[in-house]
Design a protein around this motif. Structure first.
Motif, PDB file in Angstrom:
ATOM      1  N   GLY A 158       0.803  -1.228   0.000  1.00  8.05           N
ATOM      2  CA  GLY A 158       0.000   0.000   0.000  1.00  8.05           C
ATOM      3  C   GLY A 158       0.826   1.263   0.000  1.00  8.05           C
ATOM      4  N   VAL A 159       0.126   2.360  -0.291  1.00  6.95           N
ATOM      5  CA  VAL A 159       0.705   3.699  -0.153  1.00  6.95           C
ATOM      6  C   VAL A 159      -0.216   4.497   0.754  1.00  6.95           C
ATOM      7  N   ASN A 160       0.383   5.192   1.722  1.00  2.00           N
ATOM      8  CA  ASN A 160      -0.370   6.113   2.576  1.00  2.00           C
ATOM      9  C   ASN A 160       0.144   7.520   2.293  1.00  2.00           C
ATOM     10  N   SER A 161      -0.730   8.306   1.684  1.00  2.00           N
ATOM     11  CA  SER A 161      -0.355   9.690   1.385  1.00  2.00           C
ATOM     12  C   SER A 161      -1.591  10.563   1.431  1.00  2.00           C
ATOM     13  N   PHE A 162      -1.394  11.830   1.813  1.00  2.00           N
ATOM     14  CA  PHE A 162      -2.510  12.788   1.811  1.00  2.00           C
ATOM     15  C   PHE A 162      -2.294  13.819   0.707  1.00  2.00           C
ATOM     16  N   ASP A 163      -1.266  13.611  -0.100  1.00  2.00           N
ATOM     17  CA  ASP A 163      -0.898  14.592  -1.126  1.00  2.00           C
ATOM     18  C   ASP A 163      -1.598  14.236  -2.446  1.00  2.00           C
ATOM     19  N   PRO A 164      -2.501  15.103  -2.936  1.00  2.00           N
ATOM     20  CA  PRO A 164      -3.266  14.782  -4.151  1.00  2.00           C
ATOM     21  C   PRO A 164      -2.377  14.432  -5.354  1.00  2.00           C
ATOM     22  N   VAL A 165      -1.220  15.066  -5.463  1.00  2.00           N
ATOM     23  CA  VAL A 165      -0.328  14.765  -6.596  1.00  2.00           C
ATOM     24  C   VAL A 165       0.175  13.326  -6.501  1.00  2.00           C
ATOM     25  N   MET A 166       0.608  12.953  -5.311  1.00  2.00           N
ATOM     26  CA  MET A 166       1.083  11.581  -5.093  1.00  2.00           C
ATOM     27  C   MET A 166      -0.050  10.580  -5.307  1.00  2.00           C
ATOM     28  N   VAL A 178      -4.645   1.930  -1.084  1.00  2.00           N
ATOM     29  CA  VAL A 178      -4.244   3.331  -0.907  1.00  2.00           C
ATOM     30  C   VAL A 178      -4.979   3.882   0.312  1.00  2.00           C
ATOM     31  N   MET A 179      -4.197   4.386   1.266  1.00  2.00           N
ATOM     32  CA  MET A 179      -4.809   5.063   2.419  1.00  2.00           C
ATOM     33  C   MET A 179      -4.608   6.555   2.220  1.00  2.00           C
ATOM     34  N   LEU A 180      -5.730   7.251   2.103  1.00  2.00           N
ATOM     35  CA  LEU A 180      -5.669   8.683   1.808  1.00  2.00           C
ATOM     36  C   LEU A 180      -6.448   9.458   2.859  1.00  2.00           C
ATOM     37  N   GLN A 181      -6.510  10.761   2.662  1.00  2.00           N
ATOM     38  CA  GLN A 181      -7.317  11.583   3.557  1.00  2.00           C
ATOM     39  C   GLN A 181      -8.525  12.071   2.775  1.00  2.00           C
ATOM     40  N   TYR A 182      -9.695  11.674   3.233  1.00  2.00           N
ATOM     41  CA  TYR A 182     -10.936  12.146   2.622  1.00  2.00           C
ATOM     42  C   TYR A 182     -11.936  12.259   3.754  1.00  2.00           C
ATOM     43  N   ASN A 183     -12.271  13.473   4.096  1.00  2.00           N
ATOM     44  CA  ASN A 183     -13.191  13.677   5.211  1.00  2.00           C
ATOM     45  C   ASN A 183     -13.932  14.990   5.045  1.00  2.00           C
ATOM     46  N   ILE A 184     -14.786  15.287   5.976  1.00  2.00           N
ATOM     47  CA  ILE A 184     -15.653  16.469   5.868  1.00  2.00           C
ATOM     48  C   ILE A 184     -14.847  17.773   5.852  1.00  2.00           C
ATOM     49  N   VAL A 185     -13.621  17.714   6.345  1.00  3.62           N
ATOM     50  CA  VAL A 185     -12.776  18.908   6.400  1.00  3.62           C
ATOM     51  C   VAL A 185     -11.895  19.027   5.149  1.00  3.62           C
ATOM     52  N   ASP A 186     -11.450  17.903   4.638  1.00  2.41           N
ATOM     53  CA  ASP A 186     -10.524  17.896   3.500  1.00  2.41           C
ATOM     54  C   ASP A 186     -11.036  16.962   2.407  1.00  2.41           C
ATOM     55  N   ARG A 187     -11.514  17.571   1.324  1.00  2.00           N
ATOM     56  CA  ARG A 187     -12.080  16.765   0.228  1.00  2.00           C
ATOM     57  C   ARG A 187     -11.155  16.757  -0.989  1.00  2.00           C
TER      58      ARG A 187
END
Ligand code: NAP
Length: 298
Positions: A158-166, A178-187
């Motif tokens: 897997g890849v864990n990144s919060f960077d949209p480019v990555m 893929v573990m990403l950040q997707y939540n009510i604060v950051d879409r």
């Protein structure tokens, strides 16, 4: 759970992901701090498990190994063979008890050896590259994942990144999860998720609660309140404005911000699973209750 049964043999994505629960608990942040009460940390895992949580995520950098050691201690007593366990590499624990970034195969291998030792296991279900840069997604790293799969030390890569480019690069990079950040604060990852799903990845959302920046209790008068405040400021200095707006929106709808955050993330059907963190039993209980109300989750 025997995720080997669903694991791809060639790091090319997972056609039909089946997870033992929708929600997972993050063994990180305050929970993993050495100064956080170890017995409370164990009790939180007991409550999570009793409430149906069957995914636990950690990493060597959380609490400088304390996250993995604590989780390993709990697993010793509970077995945990029906749980998907994930850890990370790339932010590696060095000899001098400090974190060093390296995605060279020899460092990734050493890091996993250390993680398995702290976890008291011979295998983890998912191994993520933790916050890689574009150059780190290369053939050497893929060969490393293949070797670890063949050795039986990991099931999924897997890849864990919060960077949209990555994240957009991950669609073409043959890892399973893929573990990403997707939540009510950051879409910011929203538009990338369909491509990741199309490429057959399992997509998991970390920080599913948006780190509760809309919740006064997060920044209460305790040392952890200050820690959460400094983290929120570091991530986004404009967080008080976003947090206040969400707080108002939740009040207008007669809900808590946490309820709104869980409804938001679970309404995206391309998200296969979510992770949240907490250091308080009352919050764990509330989250489990809310999750139960969401289409039979967790
Ligand atoms: N943060 C990252 O950069 C990162 C990176 C990679 C992976 N992850 C994964 O994602 C997981 C979750 O991330 P996270 O813990 O940073 O963010 P999160 O789950 O979105 O938010 C945690 C925050 O929510 C609060 N909270 C939880 N339940 C609550 C409730 N019912 N009412 C009020 N407040 C509540 C917690 O405070 P209390 O402690 O007071 O409950 C804490 O401040 C991690 O544990 C890890 O597995 C995170």
């Amino acid at each position: 759970v025997n995720v080997n049964a669903y694991s791809s043999s060639s790091t090319a994505g997972i056609a039909n992901p089946r997870l033992p629960s929708y929600a997972g608990f993050g063994c990180s942040s305050v929970w993993a701090r050495p100064d956080f009460d170890g017995s409370v940390a164990q009790a939180l895992l007991d409550t999570a498990y009793a409430g149906g949580i069957r995914m636990l995520d950690t990493g060597p950098s959380y609490g400088l190994g304390t996250g993995e050691t604590r989780l390993g201690h709990w697993l010793q007593h509970h077995g945990g063979h029906d749980i998907v366990i994930s850890t990370k590499a790339g932010t590696n624990l060095g000899d001098a008890n400090s974190i060093y970034r390296s995605f060279r195969p020899e460092d990734l291998e050493k890091s996993l050896t250390g993680s398995l030792k702290r976890l008291g296991r011979e295998r983890v279900d998912i191994l993520y590259l933790h916050g890689p840069q574009p150059d780190d997604l290369n053939d050497e790293v893929l060969r490393h994942f293949e070797r670890e799969k063949q050795r039986g030390r990991i099931s999924w890569s897997g890849v864990n990144s919060f960077d949209p480019v990555m994240l957009s690069r991950c669609a073409d990079f043959p890892v399973d999860v893929v573990m990403l950040q997707y939540n009510i604060v950051d879409r910011s990852a929203e538009k990338i998720i369909p491509a990741l799903k199309k490429a057959g990845k399992l997509v998991l959302s970390a920080t599913a609660l948006g780190q509760a920046i809309y919740q006064k209790s997060t920044f209460g008068l305790s040392k952890y309140g200050l820690w959460y405040l400094l983290r929120a400021l570091k991530n986004d200095p404009s967080f008080p404005i976003k947090g206040y707006r969400l707080h108002k929106e939740a009040a207008r709808r007669g809900k808590t911000g946490i309820a709104l955050a869980l409804e938001f993330v679970s309404s995206n059907k391309e998200i296969d699973g979510i992770f949240f963190g907490t250091s308080r039993q009352e919050h764990m209980a509330e989250n489990l209750l809310l999750l139960k109300g969401l289409q039979g989750h967790p």
